[in-house]
Design a protein around this motif. Structure first.
Motif, PDB file in Angstrom:
ATOM      1  N   ASP A   1      -3.849  13.124  -5.482  1.00 14.76           N
ATOM      2  CA  ASP A   1      -5.138  13.157  -4.794  1.00 14.76           C
ATOM      3  C   ASP A   1      -5.691  11.753  -4.587  1.00 14.76           C
ATOM      4  OD1 ASP A   1      -5.010  15.905  -4.760  1.00 14.76           O
ATOM      5  OD2 ASP A   1      -6.254  16.176  -6.546  1.00 14.76           O
ATOM      6  N   TRP A   2      -5.547  10.916  -5.602  1.00 11.26           N
ATOM      7  CA  TRP A   2      -6.043   9.532  -5.520  1.00 11.26           C
ATOM      8  C   TRP A   2      -5.335   8.768  -4.404  1.00 11.26           C
ATOM      9  CZ3 TRP A   2      -3.071   5.068  -6.758  1.00 11.26           C
ATOM     10  CH2 TRP A   2      -3.797   3.873  -6.789  1.00 11.26           C
ATOM     11  N   TYR A   3      -4.008   8.859  -4.350  1.00  8.40           N
ATOM     12  CA  TYR A   3      -3.282   8.110  -3.319  1.00  8.40           C
ATOM     13  C   TYR A   3      -3.471   8.722  -1.937  1.00  8.40           C
ATOM     14  CZ  TYR A   3       0.077   5.644  -0.569  1.00  8.40           C
ATOM     15  OH  TYR A   3       0.635   4.874   0.424  1.00  8.40           O
ATOM     16  N   SER A   4      -3.582  10.047  -1.852  1.00  8.17           N
ATOM     17  CA  SER A   4      -3.784  10.696  -0.550  1.00  8.17           C
ATOM     18  C   SER A   4      -5.044  10.176   0.128  1.00  8.17           C
ATOM     19  CB  SER A   4      -3.871  12.215  -0.719  1.00  8.17           C
ATOM     20  OG  SER A   4      -2.653  12.738  -1.174  1.00  8.17           O
ATOM     21  N   HIS A   5      -6.089   9.953  -0.661  1.00  5.80           N
ATOM     22  CA  HIS A   5      -7.337   9.416  -0.109  1.00  5.80           C
ATOM     23  C   HIS A   5      -7.113   8.004   0.414  1.00  5.80           C
ATOM     24  CE1 HIS A   5     -11.612   8.629   0.374  1.00  5.80           C
ATOM     25  NE2 HIS A   5     -11.469   7.544  -0.350  1.00  5.80           N
ATOM     26  N   ILE A   6      -6.399   7.177  -0.332  1.00  6.06           N
ATOM     27  CA  ILE A   6      -6.110   5.804   0.098  1.00  6.06           C
ATOM     28  C   ILE A   6      -5.261   5.816   1.362  1.00  6.06           C
ATOM     29  CG2 ILE A   6      -4.876   3.679  -0.528  1.00  6.06           C
ATOM     30  CD1 ILE A   6      -5.681   4.191  -3.417  1.00  6.06           C
ATOM     31  N   ALA A   7      -4.230   6.654   1.382  1.00  8.38           N
ATOM     32  CA  ALA A   7      -3.334   6.708   2.540  1.00  8.38           C
ATOM     33  C   ALA A   7      -4.079   7.150   3.793  1.00  8.38           C
ATOM     34  CB  ALA A   7      -2.183   7.668   2.253  1.00  8.38           C
TER      35      ALA A   7
ATOM     36  N   VAL B   1       0.834  -1.215   0.000  1.00  9.88           N
ATOM     37  CA  VAL B   1       0.000   0.000   0.000  1.00  9.88           C
ATOM     38  C   VAL B   1       0.865   1.261   0.000  1.00  9.88           C
ATOM     39  CG1 VAL B   1      -2.001  -1.088   1.077  1.00  9.88           C
ATOM     40  CG2 VAL B   1      -0.223  -0.092   2.526  1.00  9.88           C
ATOM     41  N   SER B   2       2.139   1.123  -0.354  1.00  6.81           N
ATOM     42  CA  SER B   2       3.024   2.282  -0.423  1.00  6.81           C
ATOM     43  C   SER B   2       2.703   3.089  -1.682  1.00  6.81           C
ATOM     44  CB  SER B   2       4.485   1.829  -0.468  1.00  6.81           C
ATOM     45  OG  SER B   2       4.743   1.131  -1.688  1.00  6.81           O
ATOM     46  N   PRO B   3       3.060   4.384  -1.705  1.00  6.35           N
ATOM     47  CA  PRO B   3       2.776   5.192  -2.905  1.00  6.35           C
ATOM     48  C   PRO B   3       3.480   4.658  -4.146  1.00  6.35           C
ATOM     49  CG  PRO B   3       4.189   6.379  -1.354  1.00  6.35           C
ATOM     50  CD  PRO B   3       3.663   5.175  -0.632  1.00  6.35           C
ATOM     51  N   GLU B   4       4.728   4.180  -3.990  1.00  6.60           N
ATOM     52  CA  GLU B   4       5.460   3.647  -5.139  1.00  6.60           C
ATOM     53  C   GLU B   4       4.727   2.459  -5.756  1.00  6.60           C
ATOM     54  OE1 GLU B   4       8.336   5.492  -2.263  1.00  6.60           O
ATOM     55  OE2 GLU B   4       6.726   4.019  -2.140  1.00  6.60           O
ATOM     56  N   TYR B   5       4.231   1.564  -4.908  1.00  4.79           N
ATOM     57  CA  TYR B   5       3.562   0.357  -5.398  1.00  4.79           C
ATOM     58  C   TYR B   5       2.197   0.687  -5.985  1.00  4.79           C
ATOM     59  CZ  TYR B   5       2.113  -4.518  -5.597  1.00  4.79           C
ATOM     60  OH  TYR B   5       1.693  -5.743  -6.038  1.00  4.79           O
ATOM     61  N   MET B   6       1.393   1.436  -5.255  1.00  4.92           N
ATOM     62  CA  MET B   6       0.017   1.706  -5.677  1.00  4.92           C
ATOM     63  C   MET B   6      -0.039   2.543  -6.955  1.00  4.92           C
ATOM     64  SD  MET B   6      -2.096   0.215  -3.522  1.00  4.92           S
ATOM     65  CE  MET B   6      -3.648   1.111  -3.589  1.00  4.92           C
ATOM     66  N   ILE B   7       0.813   3.571  -7.044  1.00  2.67           N
ATOM     67  CA  ILE B   7       0.779   4.440  -8.223  1.00  2.67           C
ATOM     68  C   ILE B   7       1.288   3.698  -9.456  1.00  2.67           C
ATOM     69  CG2 ILE B   7       1.809   6.505  -9.258  1.00  2.67           C
ATOM     70  CD1 ILE B   7       1.606   7.820  -6.491  1.00  2.67           C
ATOM     71  N   GLU B   8       2.351   2.903  -9.303  1.00  2.00           N
ATOM     72  CA  GLU B   8       2.821   2.125 -10.446  1.00  2.00           C
ATOM     73  C   GLU B   8       1.802   1.065 -10.843  1.00  2.00           C
ATOM     74  OE1 GLU B   8       4.598   0.064 -13.488  1.00  2.00           O
ATOM     75  OE2 GLU B   8       4.736   2.142 -12.822  1.00  2.00           O
ATOM     76  N   LEU B   9       1.119   0.464  -9.881  1.00  2.00           N
ATOM     77  CA  LEU B   9       0.071  -0.512 -10.193  1.00  2.00           C
ATOM     78  C   LEU B   9      -1.027   0.150 -11.014  1.00  2.00           C
ATOM     79  CD1 LEU B   9      -1.010  -3.382  -9.799  1.00  2.00           C
ATOM     80  CD2 LEU B   9      -2.105  -2.606  -7.703  1.00  2.00           C
ATOM     81  N   ARG B  10      -1.393   1.356 -10.639  1.00  4.35           N
ATOM     82  CA  ARG B  10      -2.402   2.108 -11.386  1.00  4.35           C
ATOM     83  C   ARG B  10      -1.912   2.414 -12.807  1.00  4.35           C
ATOM     84  NH1 ARG B  10      -6.255   6.709  -9.953  1.00  4.35           N
ATOM     85  NH2 ARG B  10      -6.045   8.269 -11.599  1.00  4.35           N
ATOM     86  N   ARG B  11      -0.647   2.790 -12.922  1.00  7.07           N
ATOM     87  CA  ARG B  11      -0.097   3.117 -14.236  1.00  7.07           C
ATOM     88  C   ARG B  11      -0.014   1.898 -15.143  1.00  7.07           C
ATOM     89  NH1 ARG B  11       4.952   7.258 -12.812  1.00  7.07           N
ATOM     90  NH2 ARG B  11       3.646   9.039 -12.146  1.00  7.07           N
ATOM     91  N   ARG B  12       0.332   0.752 -14.576  1.00  7.95           N
ATOM     92  CA  ARG B  12       0.461  -0.419 -15.444  1.00  7.95           C
ATOM     93  C   ARG B  12      -0.898  -0.977 -15.857  1.00  7.95           C
ATOM     94  NH1 ARG B  12       4.141  -4.783 -13.397  1.00  7.95           N
ATOM     95  NH2 ARG B  12       5.448  -2.950 -13.329  1.00  7.95           N
ATOM     96  N   LEU B  13      -1.934  -0.676 -15.106  1.00  7.32           N
ATOM     97  CA  LEU B  13      -3.282  -1.025 -15.562  1.00  7.32           C
ATOM     98  C   LEU B  13      -3.634  -0.217 -16.809  1.00  7.32           C
ATOM     99  CD1 LEU B  13      -5.219  -1.269 -12.164  1.00  7.32           C
ATOM    100  CD2 LEU B  13      -4.590  -3.147 -13.684  1.00  7.32           C
ATOM    101  N   VAL B  14      -3.200   1.052 -16.821  1.00 11.27           N
ATOM    102  CA  VAL B  14      -3.397   1.884 -18.009  1.00 11.27           C
ATOM    103  C   VAL B  14      -2.573   1.342 -19.175  1.00 11.27           C
ATOM    104  CG1 VAL B  14      -3.039   4.182 -18.991  1.00 11.27           C
ATOM    105  CG2 VAL B  14      -3.923   3.940 -16.659  1.00 11.27           C
ATOM    106  N   ALA B  15      -1.333   0.944 -18.891  1.00 14.83           N
ATOM    107  CA  ALA B  15      -0.462   0.400 -19.935  1.00 14.83           C
ATOM    108  C   ALA B  15      -1.051  -0.877 -20.524  1.00 14.83           C
ATOM    109  CB  ALA B  15       0.927   0.120 -19.359  1.00 14.83           C
ATOM    110  N   ASP B  16      -1.576  -1.731 -19.660  1.00 16.45           N
ATOM    111  CA  ASP B  16      -2.192  -2.971 -20.114  1.00 16.45           C
ATOM    112  C   ASP B  16      -3.417  -2.676 -20.993  1.00 16.45           C
ATOM    113  OD1 ASP B  16      -2.251  -6.073 -19.521  1.00 16.45           O
ATOM    114  OD2 ASP B  16      -4.326  -5.387 -19.378  1.00 16.45           O
TER     115      ASP B  16
END
Length: 264
Positions: free
Chosen positions: A208-214, A107-122
């Motif tokens: 903003d998206w990750y701040s809400h999760i955090a 649930v770290s910002p590095e993991y969550m944001i990259e996970l979100r980005r790779r969903l877009v890439a996929d």
């Protein structure tokens, strides 16, 4: 070691797309077998007689760091407590331990944001394949009359939007024959490991998206507890054709306050 090296050399010599070289990680020489699209990505590291084969450069760095510091998972207090509650004498078929540090990393910002980005890439890769099918159905060909239409051809022909592939991290989608490749992560199914993707900046929307999760996690789980799962197979007396699967799951040490009614 010689057998492993021979296998890796054979794999590299059998394909012009695969290379084998020695790279420096943590000041140590590491064997690296790879292809440009990341469909082949294998590090082989050795430390004091122990070998690690992984597709993650981050894990190789961690492998050497643990060997140097001695601060391994097995030496941590949480793991030792968990092992005392689920000892080796149980003879479990499977023992799994999920450390607090690993769960925090998920649930770290590095993991969550990259996970979100790779969903877009996929999704972008899927869009290129769908656009190609649409173009083929309408008998549209690329500028060079290629077997597979490139991304630029699909944009110029109106099958993809002009802004397609514009991303904040500078990555994009390219085609190489029938393959569709993300320039940072590789081909779908063998993307670069999340831990190996470096994030230098984020967009306002991502922030903003990750701040809400955090905020949600910080309020509900100020401390993350380790999880232990043990699975054992048992024969059933009088019925040799069947077996019983016993599953033992435990949170230890447990901080019950944040689990509310579930802790009861």
């Amino acid at each position: 070691r010689s057998s492993l090296n021979a296998d890796r050399s054979k794999r590299a010599s059998g394909s012009t797309a695969v290379t084998l070289k020695t790279v420096k990680i943590g000041g140590r020489d590491v064997s690296f077998l790879s292809s440009a699209d990341n469909s082949v990505r294998s590090f082989m590291a050795e430390d004091d007689g122990y070998f690690l084969i992984t597709n993650s450069e981050t894990l190789v760095r961690r492998f050497y760091a643990v060997g140097k510091s001695g601060k391994s998972l097995a030496a941590s207090g949480s793991f030792r407590l968990s092992r005392s509650l689920v000892p080796l004498s149980r003879d479990d078929t499977i023992f799994a331990y999920f450390s607090p540090e690993m769960l925090q990393g998920l649930v770290s910002p590095e993991y969550m944001i990259e996970l979100r980005r790779r969903l877009v890439a996929d999704s972008d890769i899927s869009l290129v394949h769908l656009a190609r099918l649409a173009a083929t159905a309408e008998r549209v060909r690329g500028n060079a009359d290629e077997l597979a239409l490139g991304v630029d051809d699909l944009i110029n022909s109106g099958f993809l939007p002009v802004s397609f592939g514009n991303r904040s991290d500078g990555s994009g989608i390219v085609s190489a024959g029938d393959k569709v490749i993300d320039t940072l992560r590789g081909v779908r199914g063998t993307f670069l490991p999340i831990a190996d993707v470096k994030i230098d900046s984020v967009t306002k929307q991502e922030f903003d998206w990750y701040s809400h999760i955090a905020s949600e996690y910080s309020e509900r789980f100020p401390q993350i507890d380790p999880i232990v799962v043990a699975i054992r197979r048992e024969d059933i007396v009088g019925n040799p054709e069947m077996e019983r699967i016993a599953i033992h799951a435990e949170i230890a040490p447990l901080t019950p306050e944040k689990y509310g009614k579930w802790a009861k």
